[in-house]
Design a protein around this motif. Structure first.
Motif, PDB file in Angstrom:
ATOM      1  N   THR A  37       0.829  -1.204   0.000  1.00 41.32           N
ATOM      2  CA  THR A  37       0.000   0.000   0.000  1.00 41.32           C
ATOM      3  C   THR A  37       0.862   1.252   0.000  1.00 41.32           C
ATOM      4  OG1 THR A  37      -1.823  -1.135   1.125  1.00 41.32           O
ATOM      5  CG2 THR A  37      -1.783   1.260   1.260  1.00 41.32           C
ATOM      6  N   TRP A  38       1.850   1.321   0.910  1.00 42.65           N
ATOM      7  CA  TRP A  38       2.669   2.542   0.897  1.00 42.65           C
ATOM      8  C   TRP A  38       3.682   2.548  -0.239  1.00 42.65           C
ATOM      9  CZ3 TRP A  38       7.873   2.035   1.512  1.00 42.65           C
ATOM     10  CH2 TRP A  38       8.390   1.027   2.332  1.00 42.65           C
ATOM     11  N   MET A  39       4.013   1.364  -0.750  1.00 41.29           N
ATOM     12  CA  MET A  39       4.916   1.340  -1.910  1.00 41.29           C
ATOM     13  C   MET A  39       4.249   1.956  -3.137  1.00 41.29           C
ATOM     14  SD  MET A  39       7.974   0.354  -1.396  1.00 41.29           S
ATOM     15  CE  MET A  39       8.421   0.175  -3.109  1.00 41.29           C
ATOM     16  N   GLY A  40       2.920   2.006  -3.161  1.00 46.96           N
ATOM     17  CA  GLY A  40       2.253   2.704  -4.255  1.00 46.96           C
ATOM     18  C   GLY A  40       2.673   4.153  -4.322  1.00 46.96           C
ATOM     19  N   SER A  41       2.884   4.780  -3.162  1.00 48.31           N
ATOM     20  CA  SER A  41       3.350   6.167  -3.132  1.00 48.31           C
ATOM     21  C   SER A  41       4.802   6.264  -3.591  1.00 48.31           C
ATOM     22  CB  SER A  41       3.200   6.736  -1.719  1.00 48.31           C
ATOM     23  OG  SER A  41       1.844   6.762  -1.328  1.00 48.31           O
ATOM     24  N   VAL A  42       5.597   5.242  -3.303  1.00 47.00           N
ATOM     25  CA  VAL A  42       6.981   5.221  -3.786  1.00 47.00           C
ATOM     26  C   VAL A  42       6.993   5.156  -5.311  1.00 47.00           C
ATOM     27  CG1 VAL A  42       9.108   3.853  -3.841  1.00 47.00           C
ATOM     28  CG2 VAL A  42       7.917   4.225  -1.666  1.00 47.00           C
ATOM     29  N   HIS A  43       6.120   4.342  -5.894  1.00 46.18           N
ATOM     30  CA  HIS A  43       6.021   4.287  -7.360  1.00 46.18           C
ATOM     31  C   HIS A  43       5.649   5.656  -7.926  1.00 46.18           C
ATOM     32  CE1 HIS A  43       6.615   0.009  -7.864  1.00 46.18           C
ATOM     33  NE2 HIS A  43       5.678  -0.257  -6.968  1.00 46.18           N
ATOM     34  N   ALA A  44       4.770   6.374  -7.224  1.00 46.45           N
ATOM     35  CA  ALA A  44       4.384   7.714  -7.682  1.00 46.45           C
ATOM     36  C   ALA A  44       5.577   8.666  -7.656  1.00 46.45           C
ATOM     37  CB  ALA A  44       3.245   8.252  -6.815  1.00 46.45           C
ATOM     38  N   ILE A  45       6.422   8.544  -6.648  1.00 51.06           N
ATOM     39  CA  ILE A  45       7.623   9.395  -6.582  1.00 51.06           C
ATOM     40  C   ILE A  45       8.564   9.064  -7.733  1.00 51.06           C
ATOM     41  CG2 ILE A  45       9.651   9.981  -5.207  1.00 51.06           C
ATOM     42  CD1 ILE A  45       7.945   9.347  -2.696  1.00 51.06           C
ATOM     43  N   VAL A  46       8.780   7.775  -7.982  1.00 55.41           N
ATOM     44  CA  VAL A  46       9.651   7.369  -9.104  1.00 55.41           C
ATOM     45  C   VAL A  46       9.117   7.930 -10.410  1.00 55.41           C
ATOM     46  CG1 VAL A  46      10.465   5.405 -10.466  1.00 55.41           C
ATOM     47  CG2 VAL A  46      10.495   5.286  -7.962  1.00 55.41           C
ATOM     48  N   TYR A  47       7.805   7.815 -10.605  1.00 50.36           N
ATOM     49  CA  TYR A  47       7.196   8.350 -11.830  1.00 50.36           C
ATOM     50  C   TYR A  47       7.418   9.853 -11.925  1.00 50.36           C
ATOM     51  CZ  TYR A  47       3.578   9.784 -15.144  1.00 50.36           C
ATOM     52  OH  TYR A  47       2.910  10.347 -16.194  1.00 50.36           O
ATOM     53  N   GLY A  48       7.199  10.561 -10.835  1.00 52.83           N
ATOM     54  CA  GLY A  48       7.397  12.007 -10.851  1.00 52.83           C
ATOM     55  C   GLY A  48       8.828  12.398 -11.159  1.00 52.83           C
ATOM     56  N   VAL A  49       9.780  11.666 -10.599  1.00 56.23           N
ATOM     57  CA  VAL A  49      11.192  11.947 -10.879  1.00 56.23           C
ATOM     58  C   VAL A  49      11.495  11.673 -12.347  1.00 56.23           C
ATOM     59  CG1 VAL A  49      13.562  11.204 -10.392  1.00 56.23           C
ATOM     60  CG2 VAL A  49      11.957  11.561  -8.503  1.00 56.23           C
ATOM     61  N   ASP A  50      11.020  10.537 -12.853  1.00 56.50           N
ATOM     62  CA  ASP A  50      11.277  10.181 -14.258  1.00 56.50           C
ATOM     63  C   ASP A  50      10.681  11.205 -15.215  1.00 56.50           C
ATOM     64  OD1 ASP A  50      12.694   7.927 -13.576  1.00 56.50           O
ATOM     65  OD2 ASP A  50      11.018   6.536 -13.892  1.00 56.50           O
ATOM     66  N   GLN A  51       9.524  11.758 -14.850  1.00 53.76           N
ATOM     67  CA  GLN A  51       8.838  12.717 -15.718  1.00 53.76           C
ATOM     68  C   GLN A  51       9.308  14.146 -15.483  1.00 53.76           C
ATOM     69  OE1 GLN A  51       6.500  11.841 -18.187  1.00 53.76           O
ATOM     70  NE2 GLN A  51       7.271   9.805 -17.671  1.00 53.76           N
ATOM     71  N   GLY A  52      10.163  14.344 -14.494  1.00 52.42           N
ATOM     72  CA  GLY A  52      10.594  15.704 -14.165  1.00 52.42           C
ATOM     73  C   GLY A  52       9.431  16.558 -13.703  1.00 52.42           C
TER      74      GLY A  52
END
Length: 278
Positions: A245-260
């Motif tokens: 459940t909280w790793m879903g937020s980690v995936h969102a951070i990775v996506y945000g970093v990748d997308q700048g």
């Protein structure tokens, strides 16, 4: 969009039909075409590869489960990437309190009993669950920990290490999992689940991952009751569901970093702070 539809062999869909955009998540542009077609365009080659694997997997799932999944009717190519067209699966996303524990448990057990050998024969060797999280740890080290404050970064690193060392060992033999089973991907009519959509992230893994959406919608105690009725899960799944459940937020951070995209990163961090102690 209309150019792509006009390019389908035999032009099975009227390119002049009314079109509306739908939420497509992080990897696809999705459109509804009147009367009841859904068209999904991958945003990049990696997404196109996942869609191709999904197209191979869906007939295997459909042959094994009692609920409806998309049936791909047409595949076209636009700007070098393949896109797919399927009939809309009826139903709407569940609301809190709408679906009983027994219905969720039976539906998930149905999904998780799809024969793994049939999955592999149709779609090839899906990404390894354990290898996925080893790769994710490298991404977390590179992209996530640097944008977190010291205390939160330490908690994430420690929890991820514990999961890799102990949590995965509790998961048991891998089964087919949807791996993105939020409420938006579950379709209901009345008190019944009648369909599941968007299998592009499906893989052989831990069935507990598919309870994250239920936990978010219904709460932790409700999810525990579903676990108690699921033939392939035991009490150890509770901690793993918390982790996923909280790793879903980690995936969102990775996506945000990748997308700048600083806004995506900030939203992911806010979600992580809320969920990691939830």
């Amino acid at each position: 969009m209309r150019q792509a539809l006009a390019g389908l062999p035999g032009r099975p869909i009227d390119p002049a039909a009314p079109i509306s955009a739908l939420p497509g998540g992080w990897s696809a542009h999705v459109f509804s075409v009147t009367p009841d077609w859904i068209v999904r365009f991958p945003q990049d080659q990696a997404a196109a590869d996942r869609h191709a694997r999904e197209r191979a997997l869906l007939p295997v799932v459909a042959a094994s489960v009692s609920f409806e999944v998309p049936t791909i009717a047409h595949v076209g190519t636009y700007r070098g990437l393949s896109f797919s067209v399927h009939r809309r699966v009826r139903g709407s996303a569940p609301r809190r309190g709408q679906i009983a524990v027994e219905e969720y448990a039976a539906t998930l057990a149905d999904l998780h009993d799809v024969p793994p050998n049939a999955v592999t024969a149709a779609a090839g060797l899906l990404p390894s669950w354990r290898a996925r999280y080893e790769h994710l740890r490298a991404e977390v080290d590179e992209k996530v920990l640097p944008v977190l404050d010291g205390d939160l970064a330490a908690r994430v690193a420690r929890a991820l290490a514990t999961f890799l060392e102990a949590g995965l060992a509790e998961a048991g033999p891998p089964r087919l999992v949807h791996a993105d089973l939020g409420a938006a991907h579950i379709l209901t009519i009345g008190d019944r689940i009648i369909g599941i959509i968007d299998f592009e992230d499906a893989m052989l893994g831990d069935p507990a991952i598919d309870l994250v959406g239920i936990r978010l919608l219904q709460g932790r105690d409700f999810a525990r009751r579903v676990i108690a009725q699921h033939p392939r899960l035991d009490e150890s799944a509770v901690g793993r569901i918390d982790f996923y459940t909280w790793m879903g937020s980690v995936h969102a951070i990775v996506y945000g970093v990748d997308q700048g995209n600083p806004a995506e990163v900030a939203a992911g961090i806010a979600g992580l702070r809320k969920r990691i102690g939830w």
